[in-house]
Design a protein around this motif. Sequence first.
Motif, PDB file in Angstrom:
ATOM      1  N   SER A   2       0.845  -1.167   0.056  1.00 38.03           N
ATOM      2  CA  SER A   2       0.173   0.077   0.013  1.00 38.03           C
ATOM      3  C   SER A   2       0.735   1.147   0.131  1.00 38.03           C
ATOM      4  O   SER A   2       0.393   2.297  -0.518  1.00 38.03           O
ATOM      5  CB  SER A   2      -1.069   0.102   1.269  1.00 38.03           C
ATOM      6  N   ALA A   3       2.049   1.212   0.584  1.00 36.79           N
ATOM      7  CA  ALA A   3       2.880   2.365   0.778  1.00 36.79           C
ATOM      8  C   ALA A   3       4.407   1.882   0.956  1.00 36.79           C
ATOM      9  O   ALA A   3       4.491   0.976   1.666  1.00 36.79           O
ATOM     10  CB  ALA A   3       2.360   3.197   1.913  1.00 36.79           C
ATOM     11  N   ILE A   4       5.347   2.818   0.722  1.00 39.79           N
ATOM     12  CA  ILE A   4       6.676   2.357   0.822  1.00 39.79           C
ATOM     13  C   ILE A   4       7.070   4.101   1.616  1.00 39.79           C
ATOM     14  O   ILE A   4       6.355   4.849   1.294  1.00 39.79           O
ATOM     15  CB  ILE A   4       7.375   2.132  -0.401  1.00 39.79           C
ATOM     16  N   ALA A   5       7.962   3.862   2.437  1.00 34.12           N
ATOM     17  CA  ALA A   5       8.329   4.852   3.204  1.00 34.12           C
ATOM     18  C   ALA A   5       9.873   4.983   3.427  1.00 34.12           C
ATOM     19  O   ALA A   5      10.497   3.863   3.637  1.00 34.12           O
ATOM     20  CB  ALA A   5       7.110   5.000   4.332  1.00 34.12           C
ATOM     21  N   ALA A   6      10.195   6.270   4.172  1.00 31.96           N
ATOM     22  CA  ALA A   6      11.738   6.302   4.612  1.00 31.96           C
ATOM     23  C   ALA A   6      11.581   7.482   5.696  1.00 31.96           C
ATOM     24  O   ALA A   6      10.755   8.338   5.755  1.00 31.96           O
ATOM     25  CB  ALA A   6      12.671   6.642   3.667  1.00 31.96           C
ATOM     26  N   THR A   7      12.344   6.915   6.813  1.00 34.19           N
ATOM     27  CA  THR A   7      12.472   7.843   7.958  1.00 34.19           C
ATOM     28  C   THR A   7      13.867   8.223   8.320  1.00 34.19           C
ATOM     29  O   THR A   7      14.875   7.071   8.199  1.00 34.19           O
ATOM     30  CB  THR A   7      11.785   7.363   9.120  1.00 34.19           C
ATOM     31  N   THR A   8      14.491   9.433   8.423  1.00 28.12           N
ATOM     32  CA  THR A   8      15.655   9.581   9.073  1.00 28.12           C
ATOM     33  C   THR A   8      15.489   9.787  10.496  1.00 28.12           C
ATOM     34  O   THR A   8      14.769  10.932  11.135  1.00 28.12           O
ATOM     35  CB  THR A   8      16.482  10.746   8.353  1.00 28.12           C
ATOM     36  N   MET A   9      16.215   9.064  11.446  1.00 29.16           N
ATOM     37  CA  MET A   9      16.097   9.254  12.659  1.00 29.16           C
ATOM     38  C   MET A   9      17.581   9.726  13.094  1.00 29.16           C
ATOM     39  O   MET A   9      18.622   9.439  12.798  1.00 29.16           O
ATOM     40  CB  MET A   9      16.035   7.886  13.589  1.00 29.16           C
ATOM     41  N   VAL A  10      17.458  10.764  14.204  1.00 30.31           N
ATOM     42  CA  VAL A  10      18.840  11.347  14.592  1.00 30.31           C
ATOM     43  C   VAL A  10      18.862  10.981  16.039  1.00 30.31           C
ATOM     44  O   VAL A  10      18.003  11.415  16.987  1.00 30.31           O
ATOM     45  CB  VAL A  10      18.750  12.964  14.564  1.00 30.31           C
ATOM     46  N   LEU A  11      19.989  10.775  16.626  1.00 31.25           N
ATOM     47  CA  LEU A  11      20.249  10.653  17.915  1.00 31.25           C
ATOM     48  C   LEU A  11      20.643  12.112  18.526  1.00 31.25           C
ATOM     49  O   LEU A  11      21.348  12.478  18.130  1.00 31.25           O
ATOM     50  CB  LEU A  11      21.400   9.881  18.479  1.00 31.25           C
ATOM     51  N   VAL A  12      19.930  12.276  19.853  1.00 32.21           N
ATOM     52  CA  VAL A  12      20.061  13.826  20.202  1.00 32.21           C
ATOM     53  C   VAL A  12      20.291  13.767  21.524  1.00 32.21           C
ATOM     54  O   VAL A  12      19.700  13.077  22.373  1.00 32.21           O
ATOM     55  CB  VAL A  12      18.741  14.825  19.816  1.00 32.21           C
ATOM     56  N   SER A  13      20.985  14.601  22.006  1.00 33.38           N
ATOM     57  CA  SER A  13      21.404  15.079  23.543  1.00 33.38           C
ATOM     58  C   SER A  13      20.066  15.829  24.370  1.00 33.38           C
ATOM     59  O   SER A  13      19.946  16.989  23.783  1.00 33.38           O
ATOM     60  CB  SER A  13      22.683  15.882  23.892  1.00 33.38           C
ATOM     61  N   ARG A  14      19.544  15.306  25.130  1.00 36.47           N
ATOM     62  CA  ARG A  14      18.532  16.186  25.824  1.00 36.47           C
ATOM     63  C   ARG A  14      19.060  17.335  26.352  1.00 36.47           C
ATOM     64  O   ARG A  14      18.476  18.426  26.468  1.00 36.47           O
ATOM     65  CB  ARG A  14      17.876  15.544  27.082  1.00 36.47           C
ATOM     66  N   SER A  15      20.143  17.349  26.934  1.00 33.69           N
ATOM     67  CA  SER A  15      20.757  18.685  27.824  1.00 33.69           C
ATOM     68  C   SER A  15      21.330  19.638  26.823  1.00 33.69           C
ATOM     69  O   SER A  15      21.090  21.032  27.060  1.00 33.69           O
ATOM     70  CB  SER A  15      22.007  18.158  28.629  1.00 33.69           C
ATOM     71  N   THR A  16      21.990  19.289  25.697  1.00 31.08           N
ATOM     72  CA  THR A  16      22.279  20.382  24.619  1.00 31.08           C
ATOM     73  C   THR A  16      21.449  20.477  23.485  1.00 31.08           C
ATOM     74  O   THR A  16      21.444  21.420  22.745  1.00 31.08           O
ATOM     75  CB  THR A  16      23.729  20.002  24.112  1.00 31.08           C
ATOM     76  N   GLY A  17      20.387  19.592  23.217  1.00 31.83           N
ATOM     77  CA  GLY A  17      19.526  19.639  22.014  1.00 31.83           C
ATOM     78  C   GLY A  17      20.326  19.525  20.580  1.00 31.83           C
ATOM     79  O   GLY A  17      19.639  19.607  19.744  1.00 31.83           O
ATOM     80  N   ARG A  18      21.511  18.913  20.739  1.00 32.94           N
ATOM     81  CA  ARG A  18      22.464  18.624  19.671  1.00 32.94           C
ATOM     82  C   ARG A  18      22.538  17.440  19.227  1.00 32.94           C
ATOM     83  O   ARG A  18      22.250  16.580  20.213  1.00 32.94           O
ATOM     84  CB  ARG A  18      23.763  19.222  19.670  1.00 32.94           C
ATOM     85  N   SER A  19      22.972  17.074  17.927  1.00 35.29           N
ATOM     86  CA  SER A  19      22.975  15.402  17.727  1.00 35.29           C
ATOM     87  C   SER A  19      24.171  14.956  18.310  1.00 35.29           C
ATOM     88  O   SER A  19      25.062  15.788  18.486  1.00 35.29           O
ATOM     89  CB  SER A  19      23.045  15.404  16.162  1.00 35.29           C
ATOM     90  N   VAL A  20      24.285  13.664  18.407  1.00 32.37           N
ATOM     91  CA  VAL A  20      25.414  13.055  19.155  1.00 32.37           C
ATOM     92  C   VAL A  20      25.788  11.799  18.477  1.00 32.37           C
ATOM     93  O   VAL A  20      24.966  11.290  17.703  1.00 32.37           O
ATOM     94  CB  VAL A  20      25.273  12.734  20.760  1.00 32.37           C
ATOM     95  N   ARG A  21      27.104  11.539  18.636  1.00 35.00           N
ATOM     96  CA  ARG A  21      27.561  10.229  17.653  1.00 35.00           C
ATOM     97  C   ARG A  21      26.812   9.080  18.217  1.00 35.00           C
ATOM     98  O   ARG A  21      26.730   8.754  19.278  1.00 35.00           O
ATOM     99  CB  ARG A  21      28.951  10.180  17.713  1.00 35.00           C
ATOM    100  N   LEU A  22      26.313   8.150  17.203  1.00 28.82           N
ATOM    101  CA  LEU A  22      25.833   6.650  17.607  1.00 28.82           C
ATOM    102  C   LEU A  22      27.132   5.853  17.955  1.00 28.82           C
ATOM    103  O   LEU A  22      28.532   6.108  17.694  1.00 28.82           O
ATOM    104  CB  LEU A  22      25.599   6.081  16.136  1.00 28.82           C
ATOM    105  N   SER A  23      27.083   5.096  18.923  1.00 25.60           N
ATOM    106  CA  SER A  23      28.015   4.298  19.566  1.00 25.60           C
ATOM    107  C   SER A  23      28.188   3.151  18.723  1.00 25.60           C
ATOM    108  O   SER A  23      27.462   2.846  17.615  1.00 25.60           O
ATOM    109  CB  SER A  23      27.627   3.699  21.115  1.00 25.60           C
TER     110      SER A  23
END
Length: 154
Positions: free
Chosen positions: A110-131
């Motif tokens: 019925s549908a195809i889709a894509a999502t980009t997920m970003v790991l983010v720090s709650r304290s800074t609101g900035r993206s952080v490296r994936l482990s």
Amino acid sequence: MSTVHTLPLHLRFGDEDSYGHVNNVRYFQFLEDARVQLMSRPAGGLSFMDTIDPDHYTLVGRQEIEYLAPLNFSTVPAAVDLWTTAVGVSSFDLGYAVRDRIESAGSVTSAIAATTMVLVSRSTGRSVRLSGTQKDILGSWQGEPVPFRRARTR
């Protein structure tokens, strides 16, 4: 090697709109439900969610969906196929296919889709490296890019 995870999708009668098919807005909820289920499944003892400490969380950075056929209410479970299409420094891309039934033989996508997920720090609101562990889990779900029609017609 492609690793696609198929998750059941139990439709509700209320998912249909006045046109008699599942409303387009519901699809994003289907994607979210499938994503949370997969990210909560243990992979070698840990789930992806287990690897995220309290100061971090994932956010949707981008979503795209292409509707291919109407999806109608049924008591037979539909399905969401889900896989990783790319893993970056602080983000990862997921691919999806929403099908009208859990059995793949004879099912209609019925549908195809894509999502980009970003790991983010709650304290800074900035993206952080994936482990490394997070990248390993995501890599175990690796599959092909989502075959959007617009990409094929350019």
